[in-house]
Write an enzyme that holds these catalytic residues in place. Structure first.
Site: not given
Length: 1075
Positions: A279, A677, A703
């Site tokens: 991420d 996205r 996270d």
């Protein structure tokens, strides 16, 4: 709270009992239990504030609003009880940003969109209560539709061990069958001779003897099946997990968070990672936005220069601007360029217009608990950073109503009339507001992406635009998120006509969005350029260095983020994933399947012109009984480094069945892949695609709750305990506080764990096969009668005491080089990716080595003792003396072998090795003593054997000769192999013995890149402009206080390269002391 069937009452109910059609009451700080249609709330005009960190990773508040017709019910139970409406909506899906439906109530049909819905996983904030109607529950909710399946994770070594154990069992059956047949033949040919003085019992014949021999050998040779292997493996894994938990260099003192191994079954797979899926927000970055630089009327602010005109790097020791002159300034805001404050305070018109725009053009909600204590609730962190910057430079956004915006300009309160908000969306990539000043002047203020704003500038701005573009390129080169600001003065008559047409478009039922876009395009023309802003989403400490190290270890990193393309690209450059020296960076953002296919094919042909049209798919079988079908798409060779950036809507087409392999081929040719996205489910689908077709070990790190699906889908999931809750940590296999600890987890703990486990398995199979095959050779000399070579006590204690601890010591403590050299040479990690240390071939080599050793261990003692006599002439060629000699030789040889395999000696290893030998001789002399024989005559028949045999020099000479013949070929083979075909481990270990580790390289500032890309500093969701102008957000009372989510603290650990040893106390002192 769940609406009960009892009239006029609410009752508490469990989540599992919530059903579609129930009416639920939620209170502040409660989780939303299902997908709800918002009916009413405690806030004026039916607004609610929700935090969606568990869904999309964003911690800023979102605004939702109920329909007016349902909001009128309030919290009146008598009104809510008879509520009778019909909701028609789309079927369950995983689109978090879309919802289509209608509510039919009293014959009227009302449109429903995403702003009317509360999704499961959200948290209610700053709202006393709200009521909602359940429209989706359980697995139908959008959160659950994005959740991946929980699977039991096992390592590739586990799967291989299961196959090998099955093969070993087959090998045991084959040996026992051979022994049974041989026993039958021996009984028929030679056994009859012994019946003269050893007559058989009635009914005993050769076939029965053969049958009994088979099962007897199953008992004798069962040690070849590694029953104790699984226990030892779990002990080693537990020890390596403790090393991760205890590692002080993975401890983060600021949040008092140590690293944690949440599972003990995946340690060695950390040393085989090929793909990392990460991420971005909160994982690579701190998710803390800071106003860094700006360009106003062609002049750049935010950089410092010395007397010679050279740029000065800004550090924590650099003097900060004093904002004490501004009583409403945010004390946590920091800026270092004093000239900007002086320019603003001197009354520079362009500078003041610049910050006036920042104070007016936004959708931020103010919160003022006490006089002068402002707290902004922003839709995106970077929008909040811009408003905060304007606040500190003297243009304080104080409050807003649906018709006005109040700004304190240089200690003077000014109220602007808000006429319209031209809201942001993904197509427009800009936002505008139209305001009337107290003097009656009409102005349109606009901010947006540079490419969008430049197209709408007045031709008179060309010169200023060229200068500003140069500044934007510098900002983009520093990885900053940029934004261009412009304005336009409007005519009163034109504005009246435009407002009339705008109102007609707003109430239109058909083509509403298209008509509004046309009006926006019409008025947002001939703008005057003011300047540009640069906001920094700070990277976590050590992220670029970590990614560089992992890339050197041949680990490919894919970033899967819900953020915008421009932002993701800039972060990619900032953390060295995307580099200017790359031969090409491909952007895939087509809106059709055909377009996506064409762009992927073009990228693949550019990287590899000779690449075949159809992929090379290798199909095979694996697993127990080869029942598992596997599909592998091999990597294609590419000359040079490339990067790939793909948008979420393009990724949706690329993940379809007919385009999956094309996406995989193209992406795997690239060194870096960035997916923008993307939804949580798409993250998991990308991971599963690589798992399915690449047969490589994957790791996912995140996270937030939006990363849970990805973490569950990967072979190994790592959670970062950051700003977005503990959902990712709770679903992970390993967790820590900072991304930079990942390199230590993989390059040190993972590599060591894999190396230790492979060494352990090779040695374990070697010692057990060597021990067992001696029985096989002895069978040819005992008539295949299943007589054992060794003393029964030695057989019992061999795996339990004599060889258990040395192998555990090696499996827990061994290392080829220390952690500093592991970081210095990340290439040491590559053998694990190729599975070179333990495989089926390595197992076969272990068996061959065991066969050779067992031959030596049986025939050398047998030949040496056959005609041997003692010093006094007495014969010692008896079974008991031979058994003692054979087992002593075996134990000495396997201990020498573990000494050859051990690279890192500790006091524990020394104690285990020498202690096991001492324990053997102590136990042997004790059990073969006269006292034990007199006490337990039947249990200890080897009376005096040790004392009589081991006192003879020729016995020790036989032990030495046997050990020499067993180990000399191993040493010679390894020496020749190192000379002719040295591995990377051999080369580094050679340097390790000869050289001193070089000093750590000085930390250099990140290199700038020259690019025209700019990041549009808005959240990627639809804006709230319609709420700002609709009187639907106005509060009649102050907002409730909300705890600060982020506390800006500059880390003193940025210089903490993993090569340096420091204790927790030293790190804590350095944090307090500062650099």
């Amino acid at each position: 709270m769940l609406w009960s069937s009892l009239p006029g009452r609410l009752k508490t109910e469990k989540w599992m009992n919530v059903q579609v059609g129930d009416i639920i009451k939620l209170e502040n700080d409660q989780f939303v239990t299902a997908d709800l249609l918002l009916l009413s709330s405690s806030e004026p005009l039916n607004l609610v504030y929700v935090e969606t960190a568990e869904l999309d990773g964003e911690t800023n508040l979102k605004v939702k609003q109920a329909l007016t017709v349902t909001g009128e019910m309030g919290d009146n139970i008598d009104t809510l009880a008879p509520f009778n409406g019909e909701v028609r909506c789309e079927p369950p899906n995983n689109r978090l940003d879309k919802f289509k439906g209608t509510l039919t109530l009293d014959g009227q049909v009302y449109a429903l969109d995403n702003d009317k819905v509360l999704l499961r996983g959200c948290t209610l904030r700053n709202t006393e209560w709200c009521f909602g109607l359940v429209i989706f529950g359980g697995p139908d909710t959008k959160l659950m539709q994005n959740s991946g399946k929980t699977t039991f994770k096992r390592t590739s070594i586990d799967h291989l061990m299961n196959v090998l154990v099955l093969c070993i069992f087959g090998f045991l059956v084959s040996m026992c069958t051979f022994m049974a047949v041989a026993n039958s033949l021996w009984e028929t040919s030679d056994g009859e001779v012994f019946t003269a003085f050893l007559p058989r019992e009635d009914g005993i014949n050769a076939p029965l003897s053969s049958f009994l021999s088979f099962w007897s050998y199953v008992i004798v040779l069962n040690t070849v099946v590694p029953i104790s292997l699984y226990v030892s493996v779990e002990i080693i894994r537990l020890g390596n997990s403790f090393f991760i938990d205890w590692d002080r260099k993975m401890y983060y003192p600021k949040s008092d968070t140590p690293a944690q191994a949440r599972t003990t079954t995946l340690n060695e797979e950390l040393g085989q990672i090929k793909y990392i899926f990460s991420d971005k927000t909160g994982t690579l970055t701190q998710n803390i936005m800071t106003f860094n630089k700006c360009s106003i009327n062609g002049k750049c602010y935010g950089e410092l220069f010395d007397f010679s005109g050279h740029r000065v790097e800004i550090t924590e020791k650099t003097e900060k601007v004093d904002f004490s002159w501004n009583r409403l300034a945010d004390l946590k805001f920091s800026f270092h360029d004093h000239s900007l404050v002086e320019t603003v305070r001197e009354g520079n018109a362009a500078a003041q217009a610049f910050f006036r725009l920042l104070a007016l053009c936004h959708t931020v909600m103010p919160e003022e608990k006490k006089e002068g204590e402002l707290n902004y609730q922003a839709q995106s962190p970077d929008e909040g950073a811009l408003v905060t910057a304007a606040r500190n430079f003297g243009f304080v956004f104080r409050s807003r109503t649906p018709e006005t915006i109040t700004v304190v300009e240089m200690d003077k309160q000014v109220v602007y009339e808000l006429l319209a908000v031209l809201d942001f969306n993904n197509v427009r990539k800009r936002m505008s507001v139209i305001v009337r000043s107290p003097e009656g002047k009409l102005t349109l203020y606009c901010k947006g992406a540079d490419t969008i704003i430049y197209e709408r500038l007045d031709p008179s701005c060309n010169k200023l635009m060229n200068v500003t573009t140069g500044h934007l390129n510098e900002y983009a080169g520093d990885g900053l998120r940029t934004l261009v600001l412009a304005y336009k003065d409007l005519d009163e008559d034109y504005m009246e006509d435009w407002k009339k047409r705008h109102y007609e478009a707003c109430i239109a039922m058909d083509d509403r969005e298209e008509r509004l876009d046309e009006l926006y395009e019409e008025i947002e023309k001939d703008l005057q350029l003011l300047g540009a802003t640069a906001v920094e989403d700070k990277l976590q400490d050590g992220v670029p260095q970590t990614i560089e190290q992992l890339a050197k270890a041949d680990i490919k990193i894919w970033v899967l983020t819900g953020d915008k393309q421009e932002t993701a690209e800039n972060i990619g450059y900032s953390c060295n994933m995307l580099r200017e020296e790359m031969k090409g960076i491909f952007i895939v953002n087509a809106n059709t399947a055909e377009g996506v296919k064409e762009e992927l094919e073009n990228a693949r042909r550019t990287m590899c012109p000779d690449s075949p049209v159809e992929p090379n798919v290798i199909r095979s079988r694996a697993g127990l009984f080869w029942t598992q079908k596997t599909v592998n798409v091999p990597d294609e060779k590419v000359d040079g480094d490339y990067g790939l950036v793909i948008n979420g809507h393009s990724l949706a087409f690329a993940l379809e069945k007919n385009l999956q392999l094309e996406l995989l081929r193209t992406a795997c040719m690239c060194q870096t892949v960035i997916c923008c996205r993307v939804t949580p489910l798409q993250k998991a689908q990308v991971v599963q695609l690589v798992k399915k077709y690449k047969q490589a070990v994957t790791l996912a790190i995140g996270d937030g709750a939006n990363d849970v699906s990805m973490i569950k889908a990967a072979h190994i999931g790592v959670g970062i305990s950051g700003q977005e809750g503990m959902q990712a940590v709770l679903s992970s296999d390993f967790s820590f506080a900072q991304f930079r600890y990942l390199q230590r987890l993989l390059l040190v703990h993972g590599r060591w764990s894999y190396l230790r486990m492979c060494k352990f398995l090779r040695y374990f199979f070697y010692k057990n096969f060597t021990f067992t095959l001696v029985h096989f050779w002895y069978a040819f000399f005992c008539g295949f009668s299943a007589q054992t070579v060794y003393d029964e006590w030695f057989i019992t204690l061999y795996n339990l005491i004599y060889t258990a601890l040395p192998i555990l010591g090696m499996g827990i403590f061994d290392q080829d080089v220390n952690d500093r050299w592991s970081f210095q040479y990340p290439q040491l990690y590559s053998p694990g990716q190729l599975n070179l240390y333990f495989s089926k071939k390595a197992f076969v080599r272990c068996v061959m080595h065991s066969c050779y050793s067992s031959l030596i261990l049986f025939f050398i003692p047998w030949a040496a003792i056959q005609d041997t006599v003692r010093d006094d002439g007495k014969d010692i060629a008896d079974y008991q003396s031979f058994a003692l000699l054979a087992q002593t030789c075996l134990l000495v040889v396997v201990n020498i072998q573990i000494c050859l395999d051990t690279h890192y000696w500790t006091a524990v290893n020394q104690f285990f090795v020498w202690g096991s030998l001492a324990a053997y001789f102590a136990v042997t002399f004790t059990m073969y003593s006269n006292g034990m024989f007199f006490i337990f005559t039947s249990s200890f028949p080897f009376i005096g054997t040790a004392r009589n045999s081991l006192s003879q020099p020729n016995m020790w000479l036989t032990i030495f000769l046997t050990a020499l013949l067993c180990t000399l070929p191993v040493v010679a083979f390894r020496f020749i192999l190192i000379q002719l075909r040295p591995t990377i481990n051999d080369k580094v270990r050679s340097k390790f013995r000869k050289e001193v580790l070089p000093a750590a390289k000085p930390r250099r500032p990140p290199m700038r890149r020259i690019s025209t890309r700019s990041g549009y500093a808005f959240s990627h969701s639809q804006g709230y402009g319609d709420l700002v102008t609709s009187k639907r957000f106005l509060l009649t009372r102050p907002l409730k206080s909300r705890p600060i989510l982020f506390v800006k603290t500059d880390s003193a650990l940025a210089e903490n390269r993993p090569q340096h040893y420091r204790t927790i106390r030293e790190e804590q002192e350095e944090v307090h002391r500062g650099p």
